[in-house]
Design an enzyme around this catalytic site. Structure first.
Site, short mmCIF file in Angstrom:
data_model
loop_
_atom_site.label_atom_id
_atom_site.label_comp_id
_atom_site.label_asym_id
_atom_site.label_seq_id
_atom_site.Cartn_x
_atom_site.Cartn_y
_atom_site.Cartn_z
N ARG A 183 -22.51 38.82 73.48
CA ARG A 183 -22.76 37.43 72.91
C ARG A 183 -23.85 36.80 73.55
O ARG A 183 -24.14 35.80 73.42
CB ARG A 183 -21.44 36.77 73.12
CG ARG A 183 -21.20 36.44 74.65
CD ARG A 183 -20.17 35.22 74.81
NE ARG A 183 -19.88 35.31 76.00
CZ ARG A 183 -19.21 34.29 76.52
NH1 ARG A 183 -19.04 33.31 75.73
NH2 ARG A 183 -18.55 34.22 77.58
N LYS A 232 -26.92 32.80 75.34
CA LYS A 232 -25.56 33.21 75.28
C LYS A 232 -24.99 32.41 74.57
O LYS A 232 -24.98 31.16 74.24
CB LYS A 232 -25.39 32.67 76.70
CG LYS A 232 -24.07 33.23 77.15
CD LYS A 232 -23.65 33.28 78.65
CE LYS A 232 -22.21 33.72 79.12
NZ LYS A 232 -22.16 33.48 80.57
N ARG A 263 -30.18 30.70 79.06
CA ARG A 263 -30.22 31.15 80.41
C ARG A 263 -31.48 31.67 80.73
O ARG A 263 -31.95 32.56 80.16
CB ARG A 263 -28.96 32.22 80.67
CG ARG A 263 -28.77 32.82 81.98
CD ARG A 263 -27.28 33.11 82.25
NE ARG A 263 -27.24 34.42 81.51
CZ ARG A 263 -26.19 35.17 81.74
NH1 ARG A 263 -24.97 34.56 82.46
NH2 ARG A 263 -25.78 36.31 81.09
N ASP A 307 -20.58 44.57 86.27
CA ASP A 307 -21.56 44.18 85.08
C ASP A 307 -21.86 42.53 85.41
O ASP A 307 -22.92 41.98 84.89
CB ASP A 307 -20.93 44.36 83.89
CG ASP A 307 -19.42 43.65 83.68
OD1 ASP A 307 -18.49 43.83 84.63
OD2 ASP A 307 -19.35 42.67 82.83
N ASP A 316 -23.42 34.90 85.67
CA ASP A 316 -22.09 34.66 84.94
C ASP A 316 -21.01 34.06 85.76
O ASP A 316 -20.17 34.09 86.35
CB ASP A 316 -21.47 36.29 84.76
CG ASP A 316 -21.46 36.55 83.26
OD1 ASP A 316 -21.57 35.51 82.69
OD2 ASP A 316 -21.29 37.73 83.12
P1 AMP Z 1 -18.12 38.55 80.85
O1 AMP Z 1 -16.75 38.28 81.23
O2 AMP Z 1 -18.42 37.22 80.36
O3 AMP Z 1 -18.95 39.31 82.12
O4 AMP Z 1 -18.04 39.39 79.70
C1 AMP Z 1 -17.67 40.83 79.94
C2 AMP Z 1 -18.06 41.50 78.59
O5 AMP Z 1 -17.57 40.80 77.54
C3 AMP Z 1 -19.54 41.47 78.30
O6 AMP Z 1 -20.00 42.88 77.42
C4 AMP Z 1 -19.64 40.54 77.15
O7 AMP Z 1 -20.61 40.58 76.29
C5 AMP Z 1 -18.49 40.49 76.48
N1 AMP Z 1 -18.08 39.18 75.73
C6 AMP Z 1 -17.40 38.22 76.38
N2 AMP Z 1 -17.24 37.23 75.33
C7 AMP Z 1 -17.49 37.85 74.28
C8 AMP Z 1 -17.54 37.18 72.94
N3 AMP Z 1 -16.98 35.89 72.56
N4 AMP Z 1 -17.96 38.11 71.90
C9 AMP Z 1 -18.47 39.29 72.13
N5 AMP Z 1 -18.52 39.75 73.35
C10 AMP Z 1 -18.02 39.02 74.49
MG MG Z 2 -20.79 39.27 82.31
#
Ligand code: AMP
Ligand code: MG
Length: 491
Positions: free
Chosen positions: A91, A111, A174, A250, A260
């Site tokens: 996203r 983002k 960001r 990640d 993040d």
């Molecule tokens: P995060 O927990 O924000 O570090 O995200 C972990 C993974 O989930 C990353 O690959 C993000 O890009 C993906 N992700 C989180 N929220 C979304 C969303 N609303 N739509 C698509 N991908 C998401």
């Molecule tokens: Mg992340």
């Protein structure tokens, strides 16, 4: 007003396996919620142009500016200890890079800008609450002097996103030294793509570790650099009382920035085992576990680099192990140095960490507020007036013994009390983004469409060390018997 951004997109010049070219998806009715004018100027961007119609369209993803090459980057990662070979920007869309006035190259990323080839089942969007939260907390970290990604803008989309309920959608702009993570290395290591790994190492040393670029063993030099920066970073988190909440590989930046801001939170009462995130059921990412987790994440980086460290695997492992063994001493050194600053100590004594640990133990036992205890030590160090600080402990006498020990230690210091006080005030913030204040500001924005509390909190967080910050309503801790606030990932 026309807007021009001097993009120079080095990541988009890397091999095609590193990303997918993905434009942002336009939104219905974009409106600017917040613009960081200081940061805009630092980046050489015109805040007036950014807040005009063209600027807001660009910040919403409704227009792609000349020179921008939007991409979603590929990465893998260990999430709560489990390896996921493909995550990627689901996203987030990297618009490009800008070299700022100081010569520092920085990513500009949207983002919540719509689906990408990495979205899996996600909608590619972000809700207003989490966007404003990241804005507030990342900018607060910057003001506290902690390396972090930054927030340039927040735009409401005029569209709803659906989580448990329908929520207003938003896009965060960001800014980061880069968005390269431990997981980026893991992505190519999992595919046994040594050429890609080499290209990534080249890119990263040129961009973030210039000293390493001069060395023949670049991959090892890079690992050493990341270990050093992460060790220093996590020490700063602990000094500030910061709990990241989701230290997956990640979310571990190669440039050494905090990245993040999902379920993160700051301690109120000092509690080494504090966990705020609703999904961190086993406390994997609890406050005091963060150094060990950082080391675990760096071990995943080292594993990914093994093919580049030496031709012989045993030799490569030996080099990686020696480097990783440098984490604990680097962390300890930064940890004690930071606490010396917080206690106003200019000289070094071997038992300084005992003195600190004694205080922290008493704070944990007496549920003393992390931020206020250190802030109020300034006055106690200067005048021996202990009223403000001892009252923070359930049992105020628990502070008194320690206070005697502290003043004995201060007697060995060379500088005048007033100077020490001034230094301590610059090391101990009065204002941090406390959960109950952040929560109240976000609720006003999301439920009442009222951004005034967000703006007021944002302004207070910009100057956390000011003398008059102590009197700010945002310096106040929650009620002693208030329930701890749970945080969420914001996806
Ligand atoms: P995060 O927990 O924000 O570090 O995200 C972990 C993974 O989930 C990353 O690959 C993000 O890009 C993906 N992700 C989180 N929220 C979304 C969303 N609303 N739509 C698509 N991908 C998401
Ligand atoms: Mg992340």
């Amino acid at each position: 007003m026309t807007i021009s951004v001097p993009f120079d997109n080095s990541y988009a010049r890397l091999p095609e396996t590193f990303f997918r070219r993905t434009p942002p998806t336009p939104v219905g009715a974009p409106k600017l919620a917040a613009l960081n004018r200081t940061l805009a100027r630092e980046l050489g961007l015109d805040p007036e142009a950014l807040s005009g119609a063209d600027g807001v369209n660009a910040l919403a993803g409704n227009a792609v500016l000349p020179g921008s090459e939007p991409i979603a980057t590929a990465y893998a990662g260990h999430q709560f200890g489990h390896f996921v070979p493909q995550l990627g920007d689901g996203r987030a869309i990297l618009l490009g890079e800008v070299v700022d006035g100081a010569g520092l190259r920085r990513d500009i990323q949207l983002k919540g800008a719509g689906p990408t080839p990495f979205s899996r089942r996600g909608d590619g969007r972000a809700a207003l609450g989490p966007v404003l939260r990241e804005y507030l907390v990342s900018e607060a970290m910057a003001a506290l002097g902690v390396p972090t990604t930054r927030a340039l803008a927040a735009v409401v989309t005029g569209e709803q996103v659906y989580r448990e309920t329908a929520l207003p959608g938003a896009v965060l702009t960001r800014v980061a030294a880069s968005h390269i993570r431990v997981g980026t290395f893991q992505f190519f290591a999992a595919r046994r793509d040594a050429d890609a790994l080499k290209a990534l190492v080249e890119h990263v040393v040129t961009r973030h570790y210039r000293d390493a670029a001069e060395r023949p063993d670049k991959a090892l030099a890079l690992l050493e650099g990341v270990v050093a920066r992460q060790a220093a970073l996590i020490a700063q988190w602990l000094h500030a009382g910061f709990v990241h909440g989701v230290m997956n590989t990640d979310n571990c930046s190669i440039a050494g920035e905090t990245i993040d801001y999902g379920p993160c939170a700051f301690l109120d009462a000092y509690n080494p085992m504090a966990v705020y995130s609703s999904i961190d059921e086993h406390g994997r990412y609890a406050f005091a576990r963060q150094p060990a987790i950082a080391h675990w994440n760096l071990t995943r980086l080292a594993e990914s680099l093994i093919p580049l460290l030496a031709d012989d695997v045993d030799q490569a492992v030996a080099k990686a192990t020696t480097t990783l063994d440098g984490f604990a001493p680097a962390f300890e050194a930064a940890y004690v140095a930071g606490y010396r600053r917080k206690l106003g100590l200019e000289t070094e004594r071997a038992d300084d960490m005992d003195l600190v640990q004694d205080l922290l133990d008493r704070m944990a036992e007496g549920r003393a507020d992390q931020t206020l205890t250190f802030r109020r030590l300034g006055a106690f160090a200067e005048t021996r007036d202990h009223a403000g600080v001892r009252d923070l402990f359930d049992e105020p006498t628990a502070f008194d013994d320690w206070g005697v020990r502290y003043h004995e230690r201060l007697a060995a210091e060379p500088d005048a009390a007033a100077e020490r006080r001034a230094r301590m005030d610059r090391a101990n913030p009065a204002i941090i983004p406390r959960n109950h204040h952040v929560d109240a500001a976000l609720r006003a924005a999301v439920e009442d469409d009222d951004l005034a509390p967000f703006r007021a909190l944002s302004a207070a967080l910009a100057d956390p060390f000011a003398r008059d910050a102590d009197a700010s309503p945002y310096a106040a801790p929650p009620a002693r018997d208030a329930d701890p606030i749970r945080t969420f990932c914001g996806t």
